[in-house]
Design an enzyme around this catalytic site. Sequence first.
Site, PDB file in Angstrom:
ATOM      1  N   ASP A  38      66.256 -33.495  -3.638  1.00  0.00           N
ATOM      2  CA  ASP A  38      67.580 -33.658  -3.036  1.00  0.00           C
ATOM      3  C   ASP A  38      68.287 -32.327  -2.794  1.00  0.00           C
ATOM      4  OD1 ASP A  38      67.947 -33.018  -5.621  1.00  0.00           O
ATOM      5  OD2 ASP A  38      69.353 -34.645  -6.096  1.00  0.00           O
ATOM      6  N   HIS A 242      51.734 -12.024  10.033  1.00  0.00           N
ATOM      7  CA  HIS A 242      52.924 -12.667   9.480  1.00  0.00           C
ATOM      8  C   HIS A 242      52.751 -12.930   7.988  1.00  0.00           C
ATOM      9  CE1 HIS A 242      54.250 -14.083  13.747  1.00  0.00           C
ATOM     10  NE2 HIS A 242      54.600 -12.851  13.490  1.00  0.00           N
ATOM     11  N   ASP A 259      58.377  -5.707   7.839  1.00  0.00           N
ATOM     12  CA  ASP A 259      58.897  -6.270   9.085  1.00  0.00           C
ATOM     13  C   ASP A 259      60.039  -7.176   8.674  1.00  0.00           C
ATOM     14  OD1 ASP A 259      59.445  -7.729  11.383  1.00  0.00           O
ATOM     15  OD2 ASP A 259      57.341  -8.009  11.921  1.00  0.00           O
ATOM     16  N   ASP A 270      65.006  -7.349  14.421  1.00  0.00           N
ATOM     17  CA  ASP A 270      63.575  -7.556  14.127  1.00  0.00           C
ATOM     18  C   ASP A 270      62.901  -6.182  14.134  1.00  0.00           C
ATOM     19  OD1 ASP A 270      60.991  -8.419  13.919  1.00  0.00           O
ATOM     20  OD2 ASP A 270      60.913  -9.399  15.882  1.00  0.00           O
ATOM     21  N   HIS A 349      48.280  -8.641  19.524  1.00  0.00           N
ATOM     22  CA  HIS A 349      49.507  -9.320  19.973  1.00  0.00           C
ATOM     23  C   HIS A 349      50.123  -8.530  21.115  1.00  0.00           C
ATOM     24  CE1 HIS A 349      51.892  -6.301  17.802  1.00  0.00           C
ATOM     25  NE2 HIS A 349      51.120  -6.500  16.757  1.00  0.00           N
ATOM     26  N   HIS A 353      58.768  -9.197  22.523  1.00  0.00           N
ATOM     27  CA  HIS A 353      59.293 -10.517  22.895  1.00  0.00           C
ATOM     28  C   HIS A 353      60.793 -10.383  23.071  1.00  0.00           C
ATOM     29  CE1 HIS A 353      60.610 -10.685  18.678  1.00  0.00           C
ATOM     30  NE2 HIS A 353      59.405 -10.263  18.356  1.00  0.00           N
ATOM     31  N   GLU A 383      56.864  -3.400  19.753  1.00  0.00           N
ATOM     32  CA  GLU A 383      56.222  -3.396  18.447  1.00  0.00           C
ATOM     33  C   GLU A 383      54.704  -3.331  18.506  1.00  0.00           C
ATOM     34  OE1 GLU A 383      56.306  -7.290  16.499  1.00  0.00           O
ATOM     35  OE2 GLU A 383      57.675  -8.004  18.064  1.00  0.00           O
ATOM     36  N   TYR A 387      45.626  -2.823  13.504  1.00  0.00           N
ATOM     37  CA  TYR A 387      45.265  -3.487  12.252  1.00  0.00           C
ATOM     38  C   TYR A 387      43.750  -3.443  12.107  1.00  0.00           C
ATOM     39  CZ  TYR A 387      49.779  -5.221  13.822  1.00  0.00           C
ATOM     40  OH  TYR A 387      51.062  -5.299  14.335  1.00  0.00           O
ATOM     41  N   ARG A 405      52.365  -1.162  12.047  1.00  0.00           N
ATOM     42  CA  ARG A 405      53.170  -1.641  13.177  1.00  0.00           C
ATOM     43  C   ARG A 405      54.481  -0.879  13.146  1.00  0.00           C
ATOM     44  NH1 ARG A 405      52.692  -6.688  12.474  1.00  0.00           N
ATOM     45  NH2 ARG A 405      54.558  -7.341  11.351  1.00  0.00           N
ATOM     46  N   GLU A 407      58.234  -1.235  15.009  1.00  0.00           N
ATOM     47  CA  GLU A 407      58.975  -2.181  15.863  1.00  0.00           C
ATOM     48  C   GLU A 407      60.446  -1.785  15.961  1.00  0.00           C
ATOM     49  OE1 GLU A 407      59.098  -6.256  14.375  1.00  0.00           O
ATOM     50  OE2 GLU A 407      59.567  -6.970  16.405  1.00  0.00           O
TER      51      GLU A 407
HETATM   52  N1  GLY Z   1      58.850 -10.635  12.854  1.00  0.00           N
HETATM   53  C1  GLY Z   1      57.990 -11.245  13.775  1.00  0.00           C
HETATM   54  C2  GLY Z   1      57.774 -10.397  14.944  1.00  0.00           C
HETATM   55  O1  GLY Z   1      57.825  -9.203  14.849  1.00  0.00           O
HETATM   56  O2  GLY Z   1      57.594 -10.875  16.013  1.00  0.00           O
HETATM   57 MN    MN Z   2      59.054  -8.198  13.507  1.00  0.00          MN
HETATM   58 MN    MN Z   3      59.049  -8.968  16.698  1.00  0.00          MN
END
Ligand code: GLY
Ligand code: MN
Ligand code: MN
Length: 437
Positions: A38, A242, A259, A270, A349, A353, A383, A387, A405, A407
């Site tokens: 709950d 992630h 990150d 981000d 990747h 975004h 970013e 890797y 990375r 970013e």
């Molecule tokens: N934190 C997720 C990304 O960098 O897209």
């Molecule tokens: Mn990120």
């Molecule tokens: Mn990101």
Amino acid sequence: MPISKTEYSRRRRNLMGLMEPHSIAIIPSAREQIRSRDTHFSFRQDSDFHYLCGFDEPDAVLVLMPGRRQAQFVIFCRDRDPKMEQWDGYRAGPEGVCERHQADDAFPIGDIDDILPGLIEGRERVYYSMGRSAEFDRHIMEWVNAIRAQEASGAVPPGEFTDLDHLVHELRLFKSAAELKLMRKAASITTAAHLRAMRACRPGLYEYQLEAELQYAFASGGARHAAYPSIVGGGENACILHYVENSAKLRDGDLVLIDAGCELEGYASDVTRTFPVNGRFSAEQRAIYDLVLQAQQAAIAEISAGKQWNQPHDASVKVITEGLVELGILKGKPAELIERGAEREFYMHKVGHWLGLDVHDVGDYRPGGAWRLLEPGMVMTVEPGIYISPHNKRVAKKWRGIGVRIEDNVAVTESGCEVITGDLPTTANDIEAVMAG
Ligand code: GLY
Ligand code: MN
Ligand code: MN
């Protein structure tokens, strides 16, 4: 400064301006999610709902009816209830929603089945986000069927249903001056948090203890929540894109990838930095790091109004492929390697975004099938990463387990772009200096 009432009202007006005449838009709030028995996860309003009114309670439905003579903006919400409020916290109630969020009219959510069909009746088109919630889809059909049942008495059910996402998300893609201001503030709180984590870092700490430094800095900086679960990955955990377990011990000689970004008034930042746990990069770590940084700089150089969405990504792929060949990690001619996407073994990747109320924000990347052109007011992440899996036998041992990375958050401007997280040190030297200080 939160978003003003005038701006919320402008957003609704803009949306209603995009809707067909004689239509209605129906937007449900987010729902509370159970964490255990709950107790609930901390409530987060649906971003579209928040964007259109800033009212952040669950169990609410927002209705817009452009051109209607009386109320065009109506909200259904939880009624005031002193007993429930004593246990579970304040509720605005219909009156509060009219007063604080400028609804023209508001009703208790318990009355929605009696009232909403009457609002839909006679409107030719219904806009809502189809398929997000099976339960809400069913409610929409129930309300429409209630009108159909009255057709013999002259009731007119809507003939068309249109997905609302496209219209709202196109508006959300372009950030106003007030939104950019909030995003800059979020960026500066996030910058302070990363600096704090760098300074606190030392071998023997657990990843979640660095996460605690971030959380402290977010909240003490004025942002209660992280925009997404912070990623703190030491050593080879940095190769998991992630990674959120954050449960391992940080080891001397490893890198750690953080990150993390705060959420301020709903707006996400981000940011990723990768740094040595002991404060000094090894030769291999620095070689990979410098390459990722070079890729990031090349990508940022491709951000300005009129460029295509994929240009920054392509620039980062070129730099990373050429650099990996130079380091002997990829073998072959860069042009051929790029042609067959060989970099994806190490850089799997996209370079970024959209960023906004959602960390992976809304907005088409390929409207009509062609890459979108960048325009002032769009905000994105940049970013790139490399890797190198600890299990990758095709690569010399000294490289294995390195994950990097970098970013940052970038706003497209009239004259080029603004790196809104640009105050956070990026070069290996500057990071070592911060950690030494
Ligand atoms: N934190 C997720 C990304 O960098 O897209
Ligand atoms: Mn990120
Ligand atoms: Mn990101």
